[in-house]
Scaffold this active site. Structure first.
Site, PDB file in Angstrom:
ATOM      1  CE  LYS A  13      23.680 -32.716  17.340  1.00 46.58           C
ATOM      2  NZ  LYS A  13      24.118 -32.009  16.137  1.00 46.58           N
ATOM      3  NE  ARG A  88      20.335 -27.526  17.217  1.00 45.49           N
ATOM      4  CZ  ARG A  88      20.869 -27.937  16.068  1.00 45.49           C
ATOM      5  NH1 ARG A  88      20.547 -29.089  15.553  1.00 45.49           N
ATOM      6  NH2 ARG A  88      21.784 -27.223  15.470  1.00 45.49           N
ATOM      7  NE  ARG A 127      31.057 -29.023  11.069  1.00 45.11           N
ATOM      8  CZ  ARG A 127      30.033 -29.165  11.864  1.00 45.11           C
ATOM      9  NH1 ARG A 127      29.883 -30.270  12.587  1.00 45.11           N
ATOM     10  NH2 ARG A 127      29.131 -28.223  11.996  1.00 45.11           N
ATOM     11  NE  ARG A 161      27.148 -26.918   8.773  1.00 47.45           N
ATOM     12  CZ  ARG A 161      26.522 -27.348   9.835  1.00 47.45           C
ATOM     13  NH1 ARG A 161      26.569 -28.620  10.154  1.00 47.45           N
ATOM     14  NH2 ARG A 161      25.838 -26.524  10.597  1.00 47.45           N
ATOM     15  NE  ARG A 172      25.789 -23.890  14.116  1.00 50.15           N
ATOM     16  CZ  ARG A 172      26.715 -24.542  13.406  1.00 50.15           C
ATOM     17  NH1 ARG A 172      27.695 -23.878  12.829  1.00 50.15           N
ATOM     18  NH2 ARG A 172      26.661 -25.836  13.286  1.00 50.15           N
TER      19      ARG A 172
HETATM   20  P1  AMP Z   1      23.136 -28.467  12.381  1.00 48.57           P
HETATM   21  O1  AMP Z   1      23.496 -28.966  11.018  1.00 48.57           O
HETATM   22  O2  AMP Z   1      22.399 -29.487  13.201  1.00 48.57           O
HETATM   23  O3  AMP Z   1      24.317 -27.895  13.111  1.00 48.57           O
HETATM   24  O4  AMP Z   1      22.102 -27.265  12.163  1.00 48.57           O
HETATM   25  C1  AMP Z   1      22.443 -26.125  11.427  1.00 48.57           C
HETATM   26  C2  AMP Z   1      21.423 -25.009  11.655  1.00 48.57           C
HETATM   27  O5  AMP Z   1      20.118 -25.454  11.253  1.00 48.57           O
HETATM   28  C3  AMP Z   1      21.249 -24.569  13.110  1.00 48.57           C
HETATM   29  O6  AMP Z   1      22.224 -23.617  13.514  1.00 48.57           O
HETATM   30  C4  AMP Z   1      19.834 -23.972  13.065  1.00 48.57           C
HETATM   31  O7  AMP Z   1      19.847 -22.684  12.457  1.00 48.57           O
HETATM   32  C5  AMP Z   1      19.119 -24.930  12.118  1.00 48.57           C
HETATM   33  N1  AMP Z   1      18.479 -26.061  12.825  1.00 48.57           N
HETATM   34  C6  AMP Z   1      18.822 -27.374  12.739  1.00 48.57           C
HETATM   35  N2  AMP Z   1      18.029 -28.135  13.514  1.00 48.57           N
HETATM   36  C7  AMP Z   1      17.155 -27.276  14.110  1.00 48.57           C
HETATM   37  C8  AMP Z   1      16.100 -27.445  15.045  1.00 48.57           C
HETATM   38  N3  AMP Z   1      15.738 -28.648  15.530  1.00 48.57           N
HETATM   39  N4  AMP Z   1      15.430 -26.328  15.456  1.00 48.57           N
HETATM   40  C9  AMP Z   1      15.737 -25.115  14.979  1.00 48.57           C
HETATM   41  N5  AMP Z   1      16.732 -24.875  14.109  1.00 48.57           N
HETATM   42  C10 AMP Z   1      17.447 -25.945  13.669  1.00 48.57           C
END
Ligand code: AMP
Length: 216
Positions: A13, A88, A127, A161, A172
């Site tokens: 995404k 989320r 990645r 990352r 996750r």
């Molecule tokens: P992502 O880059 O979208 O995979 O997000 C990385 C991390 O950021 C996640 O594992 C969460 O710890 C935090 N995070 C991102 N978006 C949210 C959200 N909407 N609600 C809570 N935590 C978030």
């Protein structure tokens, strides 16, 4: 147009969000990227979210909601925005419904990136990102055209990352699986959901998305 992207970590995404933003002139709001920048700059928000992110857990809803509220009020979001990684969970979705109604805006479409868990793990472990321009690559699925050189900006500096380790990824994905169905049902009931086969290659997937956007 304002869009929400829902999908497990590694579902693609983020990559599609960037392509849609570039092609249609919308602003992408990637909550994960905003949080990673806060951590890098040692800000108050960064310090408060660091431990959740390192463990692969969700950051508390109140912190996230404030960030989103601030982002969608910015000038660059007035032509349309794409929310990558928010909401989320159902609580965030309900709070966001109220927030967006109060701002006089609306969500036009929710894209649901569907993909198998086995594929996901390979995608995430493979990645890496260009440090200069943020272009996303994958050593299994989307390799560099010239070894060690970014296709987009020519930089030779890349990063992984820190939360892309197998243990954190599995956590996750588990959290995503626990919260996603409520979220998906919520947007299906509101007639906003379009589900996509996220295992398709990036170009074909974008064409499917383009068609969905044109139909609105
Ligand atoms: P992502 O880059 O979208 O995979 O997000 C990385 C991390 O950021 C996640 O594992 C969460 O710890 C935090 N995070 C991102 N978006 C949210 C959200 N909407 N609600 C809570 N935590 C978030």
């Amino acid at each position: 147009m304002n869009l929400i992207l829902i999908g497990a970590p590694g579902s693609g995404k983020g990559t599609q969000g960037k392509i849609i933003a570039r092609q249609f002139g919308y602003t992408i709001i990637s909550i994960g990227e905003i949080l990673r920048k806060e951590i890098d700059s040692n800000s108050e928000i960064g310090l408060s979210v660091k431990s959740y992110m390192a463990k692969g857990e969700l950051v508390p809803d109140d912190i996230i909601v404030k960030i989103v509220e601030n982002c969608i009020a910015q000038k660059d979001c007035q032509n349309g925005f794409i929310l990558d990684g928010f909401p989320r969970n159902l609580n965030q979705a309900i709070i966001f419904d109220r927030m967006i109604a109060a701002s006089g805006k609306k969500i036009d479409l929710v894209l649901n990136f569907k993909i198998s868990e086995e594929f996901l793990i390979k995608r995430i472990l493979g990645r890496f990102t260009c440090r200069e321009c943020g272009a996303i690559y994958n050593r299994f699925f989307k390799t560099l055209k010239k070894d060690g050189i970014c296709d987009s900006c020519g930089s030779e500096s890349f990063e992984n990352r820190s939360d892309d380790t197998e243990q954190v990824i599995k956590k996750r994905i588990k959290i995503y699986n626990n919260t996603a169905s409520d979220l998906i049902n919520h947007y299906r009931k509101n007639n906003l959901l379009v589900s996509l086969d996220a295992s398709l290659n990036s170009t074909i997937l974008f064409e499917t998305i383009r068609k969905s956007l044109k139909e609105i």
